[in-house]
Motif scaffolding. Structure first.
Motif, PDB file in Angstrom:
ATOM      1  N   THR A 271       5.192 -66.252  50.660  1.00  0.00           N
ATOM      2  CA  THR A 271       5.434 -64.841  50.888  1.00  0.00           C
ATOM      3  C   THR A 271       4.806 -64.060  49.714  1.00  0.00           C
ATOM      4  N   PHE A 272       4.041 -63.066  49.867  1.00  0.00           N
ATOM      5  CA  PHE A 272       3.215 -62.473  49.072  1.00  0.00           C
ATOM      6  C   PHE A 272       2.881 -61.098  49.456  1.00  0.00           C
ATOM      7  N   LEU A 273       2.768 -60.318  48.252  1.00  0.00           N
ATOM      8  CA  LEU A 273       2.391 -58.895  48.501  1.00  0.00           C
ATOM      9  C   LEU A 273       0.743 -58.910  48.526  1.00  0.00           C
ATOM     10  N   GLN A 274       0.174 -58.308  49.575  1.00  0.00           N
ATOM     11  CA  GLN A 274      -1.355 -58.656  49.823  1.00  0.00           C
ATOM     12  C   GLN A 274      -1.979 -57.161  49.670  1.00  0.00           C
ATOM     13  N   PHE A 275      -3.134 -57.039  48.887  1.00  0.00           N
ATOM     14  CA  PHE A 275      -3.770 -55.782  48.675  1.00  0.00           C
ATOM     15  C   PHE A 275      -5.072 -55.788  49.580  1.00  0.00           C
ATOM     16  N   ASN A 276      -5.348 -54.784  50.180  1.00  0.00           N
ATOM     17  CA  ASN A 276      -6.618 -54.547  50.586  1.00  0.00           C
ATOM     18  C   ASN A 276      -7.497 -54.021  49.284  1.00  0.00           C
ATOM     19  N   ALA A 277      -8.251 -55.125  48.637  1.00  0.00           N
ATOM     20  CA  ALA A 277      -9.029 -54.803  47.622  1.00  0.00           C
ATOM     21  C   ALA A 277     -10.261 -54.148  48.078  1.00  0.00           C
ATOM     22  N   GLU A 278     -10.788 -53.692  49.185  1.00  0.00           N
ATOM     23  CA  GLU A 278     -11.670 -53.090  49.467  1.00  0.00           C
ATOM     24  C   GLU A 278     -11.449 -51.349  49.599  1.00  0.00           C
ATOM     25  N   LYS A 279     -10.203 -51.023  49.123  1.00  0.00           N
ATOM     26  CA  LYS A 279      -9.626 -49.755  49.512  1.00  0.00           C
ATOM     27  C   LYS A 279      -8.982 -49.231  48.183  1.00  0.00           C
ATOM     28  N   PHE A 280      -9.455 -47.923  47.909  1.00  0.00           N
ATOM     29  CA  PHE A 280      -8.961 -47.375  46.541  1.00  0.00           C
ATOM     30  C   PHE A 280      -7.506 -47.122  46.864  1.00  0.00           C
ATOM     31  N   PRO A 281      -6.528 -47.155  45.899  1.00  0.00           N
ATOM     32  CA  PRO A 281      -6.646 -47.587  44.559  1.00  0.00           C
ATOM     33  C   PRO A 281      -6.246 -49.120  44.423  1.00  0.00           C
ATOM     34  N   MET A 282      -6.274 -49.922  45.349  1.00  0.00           N
ATOM     35  CA  MET A 282      -6.135 -51.384  45.427  1.00  0.00           C
ATOM     36  C   MET A 282      -7.026 -52.074  44.985  1.00  0.00           C
ATOM     37  N   SER A 283      -8.304 -51.482  45.082  1.00  0.00           N
ATOM     38  CA  SER A 283      -9.523 -51.908  44.529  1.00  0.00           C
ATOM     39  C   SER A 283      -9.769 -51.897  43.066  1.00  0.00           C
ATOM     40  N   ASP A 284      -8.815 -51.245  42.469  1.00  0.00           N
ATOM     41  CA  ASP A 284      -8.694 -51.010  40.895  1.00  0.00           C
ATOM     42  C   ASP A 284      -7.832 -52.242  40.348  1.00  0.00           C
ATOM     43  N   GLN A 285      -8.402 -52.873  39.527  1.00  0.00           N
ATOM     44  CA  GLN A 285      -7.598 -54.324  38.990  1.00  0.00           C
ATOM     45  C   GLN A 285      -6.376 -53.724  38.214  1.00  0.00           C
ATOM     46  N   LYS A 286      -6.747 -52.820  37.520  1.00  0.00           N
ATOM     47  CA  LYS A 286      -5.548 -52.125  36.578  1.00  0.00           C
ATOM     48  C   LYS A 286      -4.456 -51.758  37.436  1.00  0.00           C
ATOM     49  N   PHE A 287      -4.738 -51.233  38.518  1.00  0.00           N
ATOM     50  CA  PHE A 287      -3.555 -50.617  39.318  1.00  0.00           C
ATOM     51  C   PHE A 287      -2.844 -51.867  40.134  1.00  0.00           C
ATOM     52  N   ARG A 288      -3.575 -52.740  40.507  1.00  0.00           N
ATOM     53  CA  ARG A 288      -3.062 -53.937  41.034  1.00  0.00           C
ATOM     54  C   ARG A 288      -2.218 -54.698  39.846  1.00  0.00           C
ATOM     55  N   GLN A 289      -2.660 -54.838  38.536  1.00  0.00           N
ATOM     56  CA  GLN A 289      -1.767 -55.371  37.638  1.00  0.00           C
ATOM     57  C   GLN A 289      -0.610 -54.576  37.354  1.00  0.00           C
ATOM     58  N   ALA A 290      -0.599 -53.347  37.427  1.00  0.00           N
ATOM     59  CA  ALA A 290       0.600 -52.488  37.106  1.00  0.00           C
ATOM     60  C   ALA A 290       1.622 -52.662  38.264  1.00  0.00           C
ATOM     61  N   ILE A 291       1.236 -52.874  39.395  1.00  0.00           N
ATOM     62  CA  ILE A 291       1.963 -53.202  40.748  1.00  0.00           C
ATOM     63  C   ILE A 291       2.847 -54.594  40.350  1.00  0.00           C
ATOM     64  N   SER A 292       2.265 -55.494  40.082  1.00  0.00           N
ATOM     65  CA  SER A 292       2.713 -56.874  39.685  1.00  0.00           C
ATOM     66  C   SER A 292       3.597 -56.750  38.457  1.00  0.00           C
ATOM     67  N   LEU A 293       3.288 -56.142  37.447  1.00  0.00           N
ATOM     68  CA  LEU A 293       4.107 -56.335  36.430  1.00  0.00           C
ATOM     69  C   LEU A 293       5.570 -55.628  36.760  1.00  0.00           C
ATOM     70  N   ALA A 294       5.665 -54.633  37.719  1.00  0.00           N
ATOM     71  CA  ALA A 294       6.840 -54.038  38.059  1.00  0.00           C
ATOM     72  C   ALA A 294       7.565 -54.636  38.869  1.00  0.00           C
ATOM     73  N   ILE A 295       7.149 -55.935  39.435  1.00  0.00           N
ATOM     74  CA  ILE A 295       7.925 -56.520  40.505  1.00  0.00           C
ATOM     75  C   ILE A 295       8.556 -58.022  39.638  1.00  0.00           C
ATOM     76  N   ASP A 296       9.783 -58.063  40.172  1.00  0.00           N
ATOM     77  CA  ASP A 296      10.476 -59.418  39.468  1.00  0.00           C
ATOM     78  C   ASP A 296      10.835 -60.275  40.847  1.00  0.00           C
ATOM     79  N   PRO A 297       9.807 -61.337  40.861  1.00  0.00           N
ATOM     80  CA  PRO A 297      10.111 -62.169  41.954  1.00  0.00           C
ATOM     81  C   PRO A 297      11.327 -62.998  42.063  1.00  0.00           C
ATOM     82  N   GLN A 298      11.766 -63.425  40.633  1.00  0.00           N
ATOM     83  CA  GLN A 298      13.173 -64.125  40.394  1.00  0.00           C
ATOM     84  C   GLN A 298      14.448 -63.259  41.196  1.00  0.00           C
TER      85      GLN A 298
END
Length: 605
Positions: free
Chosen positions: A271-298
């Motif tokens: 189970t994962f959070l999927q980004f549409n990497a063709e659409k802004f701002p999800m196309s921005d690696q920095k934006f995706r990184q920030a979302i990942s850092l805010a998530i606590d999978p455990q």
């Protein structure tokens, strides 16, 4: 008096005979009700919906050349013997004799050749890419298949051989629009008898199945989208087994219910959070990184799954597999997430607590969630709260599963675009069976190697590693590249893996207790329905994918044949020695009683 006694004796014999004699196949006469969560359309290679349980239902109607045993090792199925050339480029397979399609026509090597060639002509992303590995197929006789491949393929037994069902040439040869062809006639253990859209499927046992008639005569499959309704139906005895994973909060209740049996095991579905990497701002690696850092999978594992699961790896590959890169771990850091967004130009310019894009426009993102998945909905809501703490406005939008698929993966073809911001998505166990599946998931060639790249993600660095893996055979070197691929995925953040939920299956053992738990998948699989399937799996070692010498499966065939004969006896009623013995004893006792009674009468006279 004499005639009365004789009549009583024979009446007793007849009575006991009806109690003990089992008509041919009667011991298998049972109906099992299996609940599934959504309509899987017509069940063939081109029309089914989901990897689970959709493809598992397809595999009850069709057969591949090999299948995976309960430990996910490939074993021969339609094939009774096989050899692999020393250079690993030729696979010679001998099919079982007298395999029949469900209309009585013979399944031959020509059907195998046709299936692989048809998939290249009419593409189906799940199967076309692995089928394309085959350079040529020869069919010197009806039971011999010789496949030539360009180079050794370490995962060839798993995909395509154990993943690609064979379908009948005599039915499909005239079909030019397979996506709208609803025929489901195969060679498998069950025949599709009835189907009502959004209501139910009804499958009946195939009496001519080459591995023996299934132990279940009728499989009724109602479609119940709402989770609580399905669980209630199981508790009430209206269902005998469910395909839905038991919700963690219900495990103790189900385990204490004497009419329900719970099976738990490792879960490889992701189970994962999927980004549409063709659409802004999800196309921005920095934006995706920030979302990942805010998530606590455990936290999601502990809170949503109540501990019944494993937190996601940012490299996608499950930590319990041998291919997992231990150096790739998820990091949660809310302050770093805020800092990255700030430096990338995502600022809260109007002081409303929510960030705007670098061009000053409002960011209003929508996370699509399939409405029949309570765990995903709950996870999405928690994630939306985390996003608010870093200034991102993320709305959670539950929708009908078919609608979500149409937006994320239209017609199951990644080349046909995508219309979403992000989505809570999941891949079934098959995506974890071998690490090279990373190529399917993230390669930028959407028309070819990236057949399941539903985010339209592109990375030149990843593609380069994928090409290196394709050209590498040595296991140690392959693992080095696979480690690098995981590191690249973790660096690029095309998805945020959240968790791998433990498989928790539930069923009524009084109705049927022959279920086989397959690692990562649970009990809804082919081995649960064909009794000799698991017997052959237990005695078979995994075929070597790249052999230095010829490999044979003759020993496997012997074990399978013995099991098949045992099943045949069960189905024909021939294996009834003990019953016959009991009847003889009854006759002898009855006869003795008769003689004793006769003498007593004579003495009385």
């Amino acid at each position: 008096m004499k005639h009365n006694r004789i009549a009583i004796i024979w009446l007793l014999i007849a009575l006991f005979s009806t109690l003990f004699v089992v008509p041919a196949g009667a011991e298998n006469h049972r109906e099992v009700k299996l609940g599934i969560t959504q309509d899987e359309r017509s069940l063939n290679l081109y029309t089914y919906n989901t990897g689970f349980p959709g493809l598992e239902l397809v595999n009850l109607l069709y057969d591949p050349l090999f299948i995976l045993d309960k430990s996910n090792k490939p074993i021969p199925w339609l094939v009774k013997e096989f050899t692999v050339s020393e250079d690993g480029k030729q696979y010679k397979m001998i099919l079982h004799d007298q395999i029949l399609w469900q209309d009585g026509k013979p399944l031959t090597s020509e059907d195998v050749k046709f299936t692989y060639e048809y998939l290249l002509k009419y593409k189906k992303s799940r199967f076309t890419t692995p089928a394309a590995l085959v350079k040529s197929i020869q069919t010197p006789d009806p039971t011999t298949v010789i496949m030539e491949i360009e180079k050794p393929e370490p995962d060839f037994f798993i995909q395509p051989l154990a993943d690609l069902p064979i379908f009948p040439k005599h039915i499909w040869s005239s079909v030019t629009d397979p996506d709208n062809f609803n025929n489901s006639l195969g060679s498998g253990p069950f025949i599709l008898e009835d189907y009502k859209k959004d209501q139910f499927y009804k499958l009946k046992a195939n009496p001519q199945y080459f591995k023996g008639k299934p132990e279940i005569d009728t499989l009724v499959i109602p479609i119940i989208a709402e989770a609580n309704a399905m669980f209630t139906a199981l508790k009430a005895g209206q269902l005998d087994v469910i395909s839905r994973r038991v919700q963690p909060e219900l495990v103790k209740e189900f385990e204490s219910n004497p009419s329900i049996k719970v099976e738990k095991g490792p879960g490889f579905a992701t189970t994962f959070l999927q980004f549409n990497a063709e659409k802004f701002p999800m196309s921005d690696q920095k934006f995706r990184q920030a979302i990942s850092l805010a998530i606590d999978p455990q936290y999601l594992v502990d809170t949503v799954l109540l501990g019944f699961g494993t937190k996601g790896s940012p490299g996608f590959i499950h930590p319990a597999t041998s291919s997992y890169n231990k150096a790739v771990v998820h990091k949660t850091d809310v302050e770093q997430a805020k800092s990255i967004l700030e430096q990338a130009g995502y600022k809260d310019t109007d002081n409303d607590g929510l960030r705007e894009a670098p061009d000053g426009k409002k960011l209003e993102l929508v996370n699509l969630v399939q409405s029949n998945n309570p765990s995903s909905i709950r996870s999405a809501e928690i994630i939306a709260g985390w996003m608010k703490t870093i200034g991102i406005d993320m709305k959670v939008r539950p929708m009908d599963p078919d609608t979500v698929i149409s937006l994320v993966w239209p017609e199951y073809d990644v080349t046909k675009g995508r219309n979403y911001d992000m989505t809570m998505f999941g891949w079934s166990t098959t995506m974890q069976l071998f690490p090279a599946r990373l190529i399917d998931l993230f390669h930028s060639d959407l028309a070819g190697k990236g057949g399941t790249n539903i985010g339209g993600f592109k990375s030149a660095e990843f593609d380069k590693l994928a090409e290196q893996l394709d050209a590498t055979v040595e296991p140690e070197k392959r693992q080095q590249i696979i480690n690098q691929m995981q590191e690249q995925v973790a660096k690029d953040y095309p998805i945020v893996p959240l968790y791998y939920a433990e498989e928790i299956s539930a069923y009524n053992p009084a109705k049927y207790d022959g279920w086989v738990f397959q690692d990562g998948k649970g009990i809804i699989n082919k081995l649960s329905f064909v009794s000799n399937g698991e017997k052959s799996a237990v005695t078979t070692e995994q075929p070597a994918a790249t052999t230095a010498s010829t490999t044979s499966a003759t020993a496997t065939e012997s074990a399978t044949s013995a099991s098949t004969q045992e099943q045949t006896n069960a189905n024909t009623g021939k294996g009834t020695t003990s019953i016959v013995t009991i009847l003889i004893i009854i006759v002898v006792v009855a006869g003795g009683w008769y003689l004793f009674s006769r003498r007593k009468t004579q003495n009385e006279r």
